[in-house]
Design a protein around this motif. Structure first.
Motif, PDB file in Angstrom:
ATOM      1  N   TYR A  89      -6.837   1.557  -7.134  1.00  0.00           N
ATOM      2  CA  TYR A  89      -5.705   0.957  -6.429  1.00  0.00           C
ATOM      3  C   TYR A  89      -5.819  -0.563  -6.475  1.00  0.00           C
ATOM      4  CZ  TYR A  89      -9.133   0.869  -2.573  1.00  0.00           C
ATOM      5  OH  TYR A  89     -10.255   0.673  -1.797  1.00  0.00           O
ATOM      6  N   VAL A 135      -1.319   2.935  -6.276  1.00  0.00           N
ATOM      7  CA  VAL A 135      -2.454   3.859  -6.380  1.00  0.00           C
ATOM      8  C   VAL A 135      -2.219   4.751  -7.592  1.00  0.00           C
ATOM      9  CG1 VAL A 135      -3.763   5.678  -5.218  1.00  0.00           C
ATOM     10  CG2 VAL A 135      -2.701   3.854  -3.868  1.00  0.00           C
ATOM     11  N   SER A 172      -4.480  -4.361  -2.192  1.00  0.00           N
ATOM     12  CA  SER A 172      -4.811  -3.758  -0.901  1.00  0.00           C
ATOM     13  C   SER A 172      -5.157  -4.828   0.131  1.00  0.00           C
ATOM     14  CB  SER A 172      -5.996  -2.802  -1.064  1.00  0.00           C
ATOM     15  OG  SER A 172      -7.146  -3.510  -1.493  1.00  0.00           O
TER      16      SER A 172
END
Length: 506
Positions: free
Chosen positions: A489, A476, A492
């Motif tokens: 980011y 991030v 994920s």
């Protein structure tokens, strides 16, 4: 760290190999040090954008803080038998022969990429299969190569440059009529700092246009740079690295303090304006007094012309539909509000000025702190946690932080451990939620607990099946010039949860 500097260190250490490893130490979550018998601590500092490979004396300490560091400690053992640098690239391969015994440890190779903002450290098998690494690289990040455990290691993209170790005078001839800076760009292992040093040794400047007369002296300067690349000693290199790291630690602290100072100065201006409006409050009261005194004479209309108690004629604006007495009461209310604001401002000016002075002094103090002092302060803040955000506990006992504003979101995300898990409702404004695992495995109930908090503290509150993304905090980052709390980011995963408060939040 430039390629020729790495080459000089590899050349110096290679003469002392093989060398027995006496164990690992981890000064921080982005540094690893292997103690080599008869050499000292070979320190690998792999935090972007300022990686460093150096030999340091003394006794370094520190337990493994991340899963990758724990893997290094358990799987990277035995004698260091070889150091290898492809060309003069900013890549070093350390070959460990492993250990035999009750539990056999096979040979490994540790690949250190000192490539600025893309710096990385990878543990591989002798055949080149990745066992673990500090920063996984996916196709979304890098289209040329993917770096993940289990995949074969792919080195950085190949390049063609002149090797200064084997450069003959005749190979400099094509650069006649061109600035020295252009030659520097074509020299392998020579970057900005060594390019400046090369120009100094040759008695030239980087923008000097080369002539045939310059070439003999320039060739000698290149050869001397190969033998002794830097004006800096290893101690000076460590000091330079520490200064860069200290500045990286200072920057977010400095930005936070400056934002607070700017906010307080804006408040101080508002307080001064509130005091200045006391004159307006006095005028409003005098209008109210006149309206009460002449109430029986005032005719309906947008204004009334009356003589004040000193004999001066005054025009008073009136609100249609209100009687003179009601207009007077309206002026009294406005005057009371202005007087109350001025009274509060008078109480707050001195504390606000004192707080601004304290923050400015703190700003000056931070600028003078050393790298070790900043790192110690940063570690203490991590242990105590930031004085912001909602604090909860997950079903598995992990601490959970929830930001309640953009400033808290930024603070919590900045202070989280690189291996903590970061959660946010997908594509919806909301809180940053940190599950403080520090690299430890989290169970599904822990993940769902944090995901529900992220969904509940977002604009999707009360909705069903809300997508919540989560990733490691180290994936991030805040883009340049982005507002507080705005981040990007990668890498994920997504959970779908109902945006309802978990029972533990009360």
């Amino acid at each position: 760290m430039e390629g020729l500097l790495i080459h000089a260190l590899v050349r110096e250490l290679s003469d002392k190999l093989p060398c027995r490893s006496l164990g690992w130490a981890f000064p921080d979550e982005s540094s690893a040090a292997v103690l080599l018998e008869g050499v000292g601590n070979l320190v690998l500092r792999y935090r972007p954008p300022s990686p460093l490979l150096t030999v340091e004396p003394g006794h370094l300490e520190g337990e493994a803080r991340t899963p990758f560091q724990r893997m290094l400690k358990t799987r990277c053992k035995g004698r260091l038998v070889a150091l290898e640098q492809p060309k003069l690239d900013r890549v070093v391969v350390l070959h460990f022969e492993g250990e035999s015994g009750f539990v056999e440890t096979p040979p490994t190779q540790l690949i250190f990429e000192l490539t600025g903002r893309n710096a990385n450290l990878l543990l591989c098998t002798p055949e080149g299969r990745i066992l673990g690494l500090d920063r996984p690289v996916t196709r979304q990040i890098n289209r040329y190569r993917e770096l993940r455990p289990g995949l074969p290691y792919t080195p950085p993209p190949p390049y063609q440059k002149l090797d200064p170790r084997h450069l003959g005078p005749e190979e400099l001839a094509p650069f006649v009529g061109r600035p020295l800076e252009e030659l520097v760009r074509h020299l392998d292992g020579v970057g900005k700092e060594l390019g400046t040093e090369l120009a100094r040794r040759a008695g030239l400047s980087l923008d000097t246009v080369l002539t045939p007369a310059h070439l003999p002296g320039l060739h000698r300067a290149i050869q001397s740079l190969v033998e002794q690349p830097g004006p800096k000693t290893p101690a000076e290199l460590r000091e330079s690295w520490a200064q860069e790291e200290a500045e990286a630690l200072r920057k977010p602290l400095r930005e936070a303090l400056r934002r607070q100072i700017t906010t307080l100065k804006a408040r101080l201006e508002d307080y001064q304006k509130a005091l200045e409006r006391l004159g307006e409050a006095s005028r409003l009261r005098s209008w109210g007094d006149l309206l009460l005194a002449y109430a029986h004479q005032i005719q309906p209309g947008p204004s009334a012309r009356l003589r004040d108690f000193s004999g001066q004629e005054v025009e008073i604006p009136l609100e249609q539909g209100l009687s003179p007495i009601q207009n007077a009461e309206r002026f009294y209310q406005r005057a009371r509000r202005l007087e109350k604001n001025a009274e509060k401002a008078l109480e707050r000016i001195a504390p606000t000025e004192a707080e601004i002075a304290r923050l400015e002094e703190e700003l000056r103090r931070i600028q003078l702190l050393s790298y070790d002092e900043l790192r110690a302060g940063n570690r203490l803040m991590r242990e105590k946690g930031p004085k912001a955000g909602l604090r909860l506990q997950s079903p598995g006992g992990f601490e959970v932080w929830v930001g309640r504003s953009s400033q808290e979101n930024e603070l919590l995300t900045r202070m989280a451990h690189s291996e903590d898990l970061w959660f946010h409702a997908q594509g919806i404004p909301g809180s940053h939620v940190i599950l403080r695992t520090q690299g430890r495995p989290a169970s599904l109930p822990d993940l769902l607990f944090a995901a529900r908090l992220a969904a509940y503290h977002s604009r999707a509150r009360g909705e069903k099946n809300v997508p919540v993304d989560y990733t490691l905090k180290k994936h991030v980052w805040r883009p340049r010039k982005a507002a507080p709390g705005q981040v990007l980011y990668t890498q994920s995963k997504t959970l779908f949860v109902d945006a309802e408060a978990p029972e533990e939040t009360g």
